[in-house]
Design a protein around this motif. Structure first.
Motif, PDB file in Angstrom:
ATOM      1  N   ALA A 153     -48.076  -6.435  90.393  1.00  0.00           N
ATOM      2  CA  ALA A 153     -47.645  -6.272  91.784  1.00  0.00           C
ATOM      3  C   ALA A 153     -46.181  -5.875  91.870  1.00  0.00           C
ATOM      4  O   ALA A 153     -45.788  -5.062  92.707  1.00  0.00           O
ATOM      5  N   ARG A 154     -45.353  -6.435  91.005  1.00  0.00           N
ATOM      6  CA  ARG A 154     -43.922  -6.106  91.030  1.00  0.00           C
ATOM      7  C   ARG A 154     -43.699  -4.637  90.666  1.00  0.00           C
ATOM      8  O   ARG A 154     -42.877  -3.958  91.273  1.00  0.00           O
ATOM      9  N   SER A 155     -44.436  -4.156  89.679  1.00  0.00           N
ATOM     10  CA  SER A 155     -44.312  -2.760  89.269  1.00  0.00           C
ATOM     11  C   SER A 155     -44.749  -1.821  90.390  1.00  0.00           C
ATOM     12  O   SER A 155     -44.111  -0.797  90.647  1.00  0.00           O
ATOM     13  N   VAL A 156     -45.854  -2.177  91.067  1.00  0.00           N
ATOM     14  CA  VAL A 156     -46.340  -1.361  92.178  1.00  0.00           C
ATOM     15  C   VAL A 156     -45.304  -1.319  93.291  1.00  0.00           C
ATOM     16  O   VAL A 156     -45.010  -0.254  93.845  1.00  0.00           O
ATOM     17  N   GLN A 157     -44.726  -2.461  93.621  1.00  0.00           N
ATOM     18  CA  GLN A 157     -43.736  -2.494  94.691  1.00  0.00           C
ATOM     19  C   GLN A 157     -42.525  -1.641  94.365  1.00  0.00           C
ATOM     20  O   GLN A 157     -41.984  -0.941  95.227  1.00  0.00           O
ATOM     21  N   ARG A 158     -42.094  -1.661  93.103  1.00  0.00           N
ATOM     22  CA  ARG A 158     -40.962  -0.818  92.702  1.00  0.00           C
ATOM     23  C   ARG A 158     -41.296   0.653  92.892  1.00  0.00           C
ATOM     24  O   ARG A 158     -40.457   1.438  93.361  1.00  0.00           O
ATOM     25  N   ARG A 159     -42.507   1.038  92.512  1.00  0.00           N
ATOM     26  CA  ARG A 159     -42.896   2.441  92.649  1.00  0.00           C
ATOM     27  C   ARG A 159     -43.030   2.854  94.106  1.00  0.00           C
ATOM     28  O   ARG A 159     -42.676   3.977  94.490  1.00  0.00           O
ATOM     29  N   VAL A 160     -43.537   1.949  94.946  1.00  0.00           N
ATOM     30  CA  VAL A 160     -43.644   2.249  96.381  1.00  0.00           C
ATOM     31  C   VAL A 160     -42.255   2.458  96.982  1.00  0.00           C
ATOM     32  O   VAL A 160     -42.012   3.435  97.702  1.00  0.00           O
ATOM     33  N   VAL A 161     -41.334   1.564  96.684  1.00  0.00           N
ATOM     34  CA  VAL A 161     -39.976   1.685  97.238  1.00  0.00           C
ATOM     35  C   VAL A 161     -39.282   2.938  96.707  1.00  0.00           C
ATOM     36  O   VAL A 161     -38.596   3.644  97.445  1.00  0.00           O
ATOM     37  N   ALA A 162     -39.470   3.230  95.411  1.00  0.00           N
ATOM     38  CA  ALA A 162     -38.829   4.414  94.827  1.00  0.00           C
ATOM     39  C   ALA A 162     -39.328   5.697  95.473  1.00  0.00           C
ATOM     40  O   ALA A 162     -38.566   6.658  95.642  1.00  0.00           O
ATOM     41  N   ALA A 163     -40.613   5.736  95.829  1.00  0.00           N
ATOM     42  CA  ALA A 163     -41.207   6.964  96.375  1.00  0.00           C
ATOM     43  C   ALA A 163     -41.078   7.081  97.882  1.00  0.00           C
ATOM     44  O   ALA A 163     -41.069   8.187  98.417  1.00  0.00           O
ATOM     45  N   THR A 164     -40.986   5.937  98.582  1.00  0.00           N
ATOM     46  CA  THR A 164     -40.988   5.977 100.050  1.00  0.00           C
ATOM     47  C   THR A 164     -39.713   5.462 100.689  1.00  0.00           C
ATOM     48  O   THR A 164     -39.461   5.704 101.866  1.00  0.00           O
ATOM     49  N   GLY A 165     -38.932   4.701  99.938  1.00  0.00           N
ATOM     50  CA  GLY A 165     -37.737   4.099 100.500  1.00  0.00           C
ATOM     51  C   GLY A 165     -38.014   2.804 101.240  1.00  0.00           C
ATOM     52  O   GLY A 165     -37.085   2.135 101.690  1.00  0.00           O
ATOM     53  N   LEU A 166     -39.285   2.438 101.380  1.00  0.00           N
ATOM     54  CA  LEU A 166     -39.680   1.255 102.142  1.00  0.00           C
ATOM     55  C   LEU A 166     -40.659   0.417 101.336  1.00  0.00           C
ATOM     56  O   LEU A 166     -41.307   0.916 100.418  1.00  0.00           O
ATOM     57  N   THR A 167     -40.776  -0.854 101.700  1.00  0.00           N
ATOM     58  CA  THR A 167     -41.816  -1.684 101.093  1.00  0.00           C
ATOM     59  C   THR A 167     -43.155  -1.350 101.730  1.00  0.00           C
ATOM     60  O   THR A 167     -43.221  -0.772 102.822  1.00  0.00           O
ATOM     61  N   GLN A 168     -44.224  -1.733 101.047  1.00  0.00           N
ATOM     62  CA  GLN A 168     -45.557  -1.491 101.580  1.00  0.00           C
ATOM     63  C   GLN A 168     -45.735  -2.214 102.917  1.00  0.00           C
ATOM     64  O   GLN A 168     -46.337  -1.684 103.862  1.00  0.00           O
ATOM     65  N   GLY A 169     -45.201  -3.425 103.030  1.00  0.00           N
ATOM     66  CA  GLY A 169     -45.299  -4.171 104.272  1.00  0.00           C
ATOM     67  C   GLY A 169     -44.589  -3.489 105.424  1.00  0.00           C
ATOM     68  O   GLY A 169     -45.097  -3.442 106.548  1.00  0.00           O
ATOM     69  N   ALA A 170     -43.392  -2.941 105.162  1.00  0.00           N
ATOM     70  CA  ALA A 170     -42.643  -2.254 106.215  1.00  0.00           C
ATOM     71  C   ALA A 170     -43.388  -1.011 106.698  1.00  0.00           C
ATOM     72  O   ALA A 170     -43.431  -0.727 107.896  1.00  0.00           O
TER      73      ALA A 170
END
Length: 237
Positions: A153-170
């Protein structure tokens, strides 16, 4: 001439939506609402062409000056990015293209034919081939809620933020607030919006609308012609 808006979805995995507008807004200002996607926007004002990469917006802002010419934009899908312009650095910000004419646009030092509403996919395909635009399919699938094999989950969150600038929740919160605004503008009662979109209750909906759109449910049901909202659209085609 009144402002005319048009937007469409795209078959390209790199594009969320393409839009254009032409005409003039008679209001003195416009409310730009939160938007979880980044985009390329090109506009004509007083005979000059301008272009900018605009990052995700996490809060509503008031735009005091509205160009009177044509505007065209490519809203990029979650998971896409330009490595030379990391999306996290663009959140609540924008980068103006230094060189844009009626025919050409410069990205990463290379000249490209200025895209338009009809050939956005061709333009995107060209800059993908040149390595200017890249895509992380895992991020696209995760944000869409698809059930896919994934690393920690931590790795996925890092990739989401790196690609979108936002967390999945945001991203989910902003998209839900935008969808709520569309439903309310269509006349759907606030209580039904709460149940349909999974808010806890009406105060929860109210807080979300104020945070991301700067409007109450009543204000969305009775639009203010003196301060129109930026483009809102259904999440589904």
């Amino acid at each position: 001439m009144a402002l005319e808006n048009e937007n469409r979805t795209s078959d390209s995995p790199y594009i969320e939506r393409v839009y254009r507008s032409e005409g003039a807004i008679t209001a003195a200002r416009m409310r730009s609402v939160a938007n979880p996607n980044w985009e390329l926007v090109i506009w004509e004002d007083r005979g000059r062409v301008h272009a900018a990469i605009r990052g995700p917006e996490t809060r509503p802002t008031t735009v005091g000056y509205i160009p009177e010419g044509r505007t065209f934009g490519i809203v990029f899908a979650h998971g896409t990015s330009m490595p030379h312009l990391p999306v996290p650095r663009l959140v609540d910000s924008a980068v103006l293209a230094r060189h844009a004419t009626s025919d050409l646009l410069v990205l990463r030092g290379q000249e490209w034919e200025l895209p338009d509403y009809g050939n956005a996919e061709d333009f995107v395909e060209h800059i993908v081939r040149a390595g200017i635009l890249v895509r992380d399919p895992l991020v696209s699938d995760v944000v869409a809620g698809d059930d896919v094999p994934k690393p920690s989950a931590r790795s996925v969150q890092r990739r989401v933020v790196a690609a979108t600038g936002l967390t999945q929740g945001a991203i989910r919160q902003i998209e839900r607030a935008r969808q709520a605004a569309v439903l309310l503008a269509e006349g759907v009662p606030a209580l039904e919006v709460v149940h349909r979109l999974g808010y806890y209750d009406q105060p929860h909906l109210a807080r979300s609308l104020t945070r991301f759109l700067g409007r109450t449910a009543t204000e969305l049901q009775r639009p203010d012609p003196d301060e129109p909202l930026s483009l809102l659209y259904e999440n589904l085609p």
